[in-house]
Design a protein around this motif. Sequence first.
Motif, mmCIF file in Angstrom:
data_model
loop_
_atom_site.group_PDB
_atom_site.id
_atom_site.type_symbol
_atom_site.label_atom_id
_atom_site.label_comp_id
_atom_site.label_asym_id
_atom_site.label_seq_id
_atom_site.Cartn_x
_atom_site.Cartn_y
_atom_site.Cartn_z
ATOM 1 N N UNK A 220 -1.118 -2.810 -8.841
ATOM 2 C CA UNK A 220 -0.707 -3.340 -10.134
ATOM 3 C C UNK A 220 0.066 -4.634 -9.885
ATOM 4 N N UNK A 221 -0.519 -5.733 -10.290
ATOM 5 C CA UNK A 221 0.042 -7.049 -9.979
ATOM 6 C C UNK A 221 0.786 -7.617 -11.183
ATOM 7 N N UNK A 222 1.987 -8.121 -10.923
ATOM 8 C CA UNK A 222 2.797 -8.745 -11.965
ATOM 9 C C UNK A 222 3.449 -9.997 -11.391
ATOM 10 N N UNK A 223 4.195 -10.675 -12.221
ATOM 11 C CA UNK A 223 4.901 -11.863 -11.753
ATOM 12 C C UNK A 223 4.254 -13.135 -12.244
ATOM 13 N N UNK A 224 5.013 -14.216 -12.158
ATOM 14 C CA UNK A 224 4.516 -15.507 -12.643
ATOM 15 C C UNK A 224 3.322 -16.016 -11.852
ATOM 16 N N UNK A 225 3.242 -15.618 -10.588
ATOM 17 C CA UNK A 225 2.147 -16.099 -9.749
ATOM 18 C C UNK A 225 0.893 -15.228 -9.842
ATOM 19 N N UNK A 226 1.004 -14.110 -10.580
ATOM 20 C CA UNK A 226 -0.115 -13.170 -10.698
ATOM 21 C C UNK A 226 -0.619 -12.693 -9.341
ATOM 22 N N UNK A 227 0.253 -12.657 -8.354
ATOM 23 C CA UNK A 227 -0.116 -12.214 -7.005
ATOM 24 C C UNK A 227 0.820 -11.121 -6.479
ATOM 25 N N UNK A 228 2.006 -11.041 -7.044
ATOM 26 C CA UNK A 228 3.000 -10.107 -6.512
ATOM 27 C C UNK A 228 2.672 -8.670 -6.923
ATOM 28 N N UNK A 229 2.565 -7.790 -5.942
ATOM 29 C CA UNK A 229 2.304 -6.369 -6.210
ATOM 30 C C UNK A 229 3.617 -5.689 -6.554
ATOM 31 N N UNK A 230 3.704 -5.146 -7.752
ATOM 32 C CA UNK A 230 4.934 -4.499 -8.208
ATOM 33 C C UNK A 230 4.849 -2.978 -8.179
ATOM 34 N N UNK A 231 3.655 -2.446 -8.355
ATOM 35 C CA UNK A 231 3.504 -0.999 -8.377
ATOM 36 C C UNK A 231 2.105 -0.617 -7.901
ATOM 37 N N UNK A 232 1.933 0.671 -7.624
ATOM 38 C CA UNK A 232 0.655 1.184 -7.138
ATOM 39 C C UNK A 232 0.263 2.422 -7.929
ATOM 40 N N UNK A 233 -0.986 2.463 -8.339
ATOM 41 C CA UNK A 233 -1.530 3.650 -8.983
ATOM 42 C C UNK A 233 -2.252 4.486 -7.934
ATOM 43 N N UNK A 234 -1.815 5.726 -7.757
ATOM 44 C CA UNK A 234 -2.438 6.643 -6.808
ATOM 45 C C UNK A 234 -3.351 7.604 -7.573
ATOM 46 N N UNK A 235 -4.594 7.682 -7.151
ATOM 47 C CA UNK A 235 -5.528 8.676 -7.695
ATOM 48 C C UNK A 235 -5.717 9.758 -6.636
ATOM 49 N N UNK A 236 -5.492 10.999 -7.032
ATOM 50 C CA UNK A 236 -5.496 12.122 -6.090
ATOM 51 C C UNK A 236 -6.586 13.114 -6.492
ATOM 52 N N UNK A 237 -7.423 13.482 -5.550
ATOM 53 C CA UNK A 237 -8.486 14.450 -5.813
ATOM 54 C C UNK A 237 -8.466 15.539 -4.753
ATOM 55 N N UNK A 238 -8.831 16.727 -5.168
ATOM 56 C CA UNK A 238 -8.900 17.855 -4.238
ATOM 57 C C UNK A 238 -10.285 17.942 -3.615
ATOM 58 N N UNK A 239 -10.322 18.171 -2.325
ATOM 59 C CA UNK A 239 -11.600 18.392 -1.651
ATOM 60 C C UNK A 239 -12.140 19.792 -1.932
ATOM 61 N N UNK A 240 -11.317 20.650 -2.509
ATOM 62 C CA UNK A 240 -11.725 22.029 -2.760
ATOM 63 C C UNK A 240 -12.409 22.211 -4.105
ATOM 64 N N UNK A 241 -12.535 21.140 -4.885
ATOM 65 C CA UNK A 241 -13.270 21.225 -6.144
ATOM 66 C C UNK A 241 -14.760 21.293 -5.835
ATOM 67 N N UNK A 242 -15.430 22.287 -6.381
ATOM 68 C CA UNK A 242 -16.841 22.483 -6.078
ATOM 69 C C UNK A 242 -17.717 21.722 -7.073
ATOM 70 N N UNK A 243 -18.777 21.120 -6.541
ATOM 71 C CA UNK A 243 -19.725 20.419 -7.407
ATOM 72 C C UNK A 243 -21.095 20.396 -6.744
ATOM 73 N N UNK A 244 -22.097 20.028 -7.511
ATOM 74 C CA UNK A 244 -23.455 19.912 -6.979
ATOM 75 C C UNK A 244 -23.607 18.550 -6.309
ATOM 76 N N UNK A 245 -23.839 18.548 -5.003
ATOM 77 C CA UNK A 245 -23.917 17.310 -4.247
ATOM 78 C C UNK A 245 -25.324 16.731 -4.242
ATOM 79 N N UNK A 246 -26.340 17.588 -4.353
ATOM 80 C CA UNK A 246 -27.723 17.137 -4.342
ATOM 81 C C UNK A 246 -28.358 17.437 -5.695
#
Length: 357
Positions: A220-246
């Motif tokens: 998440x970039x903010x600041x006058x220069x539009x380059x400074x990283x101010x925060x981070x969004x973490x997306x977390x997923x479980x490997x134990x969630x079952x789904x159809x892979x094929x």
Amino acid sequence: MNNDLITKSNEIIQNKTNNGTYLQNQVVAALIANKMSNFEEDRIDMQFSLTRNELLDMLRAGKRNGGSQYKTIGDELQSFNQTCVLTWNEKTQIDDEIDERIVSMPFFEELAYYPKSQKIEAKWNKNIIPYLRALSTCYTSYSLTEYLKLGTNHAQVLYELMKSYLGQGYITFDLDDLRNKLGCTKDYYKTFNRFNDKILSKDIKEINENTDITVAITKRIKGNDNKTVKSLLFEIKSKNIKRAWLSEYPTVLLTEKEYSKLFHSELNVNLVKQCMLKLHQYLTENPTTTIRNHYRKIMEYYNAWKDTPQWEQLTFSGRKQKSEQSVCKLQSGRINGQPSYDLEKIKSDTMFNTEIE
């Protein structure tokens, strides 16, 4: 008692202000998992003893490090109760006003180490027990084995944090706040690029490869220069969630770990797919039948068929078949459960010395 499960209050995990050393965190995790029941109050071993070698066996559960990693454990234990103190922030109400306080407490009321006999005696601090057990809905549990695979104390802290937010699937951290949580407060880590290259990206890679979750970040970039990283969004997923892979087997549900085991190992991929096909066919033809663990069922049939050269001709059923039974059927001339010749005629011909073509 599950001696591979660590349980901690989310209040502790998310508001902790000190991290402990890498070895201290491992010792605490091993003792929580091995010496404390997670659900039955009357089974907590408030006071216990063990040898140094028994503790080392617990720490080797992750099979990451050799014995050389633990040569200094005796020195660590001699000052453990003075240096390994849990500290966290919590909100409290005083005279109708909400205030914040800093709480510190040791894990053990008493902890003694005998250098000569290498014996350890400990007694849990009763005040910390509610924070290390599943006494409310706001807690996190994770595997000791996976935790011990992490190679640094900041990876340990990040893993706990991500697990505690797994239920909501994402969390945003202010960059300075995240640095503080991971103990990376030196000016050396002040720029995002250095912090990310030296700490964060490595920790995330380690978590994704060795644990039961996957983590991805968005800047998440903010600041006058539009380059400074101010925060981070973490997306977390479980490997134990079952789904159809094929897509061709939509009824066959696997976790990410299970899928990796089937298709990223020494297994015969064609045979794996044949097992998945037969399982899909069976589930489609029997929609009211429940097979809870599709991976285990696939492996049952794989192991039954893998040494059989004509495994393509075997039929699939919901019942477990043993390899010996499958081979026996083929050797006796049975294909798809039906004899390919008249067994009684062969016996009769043999009795009368009739030539068999």
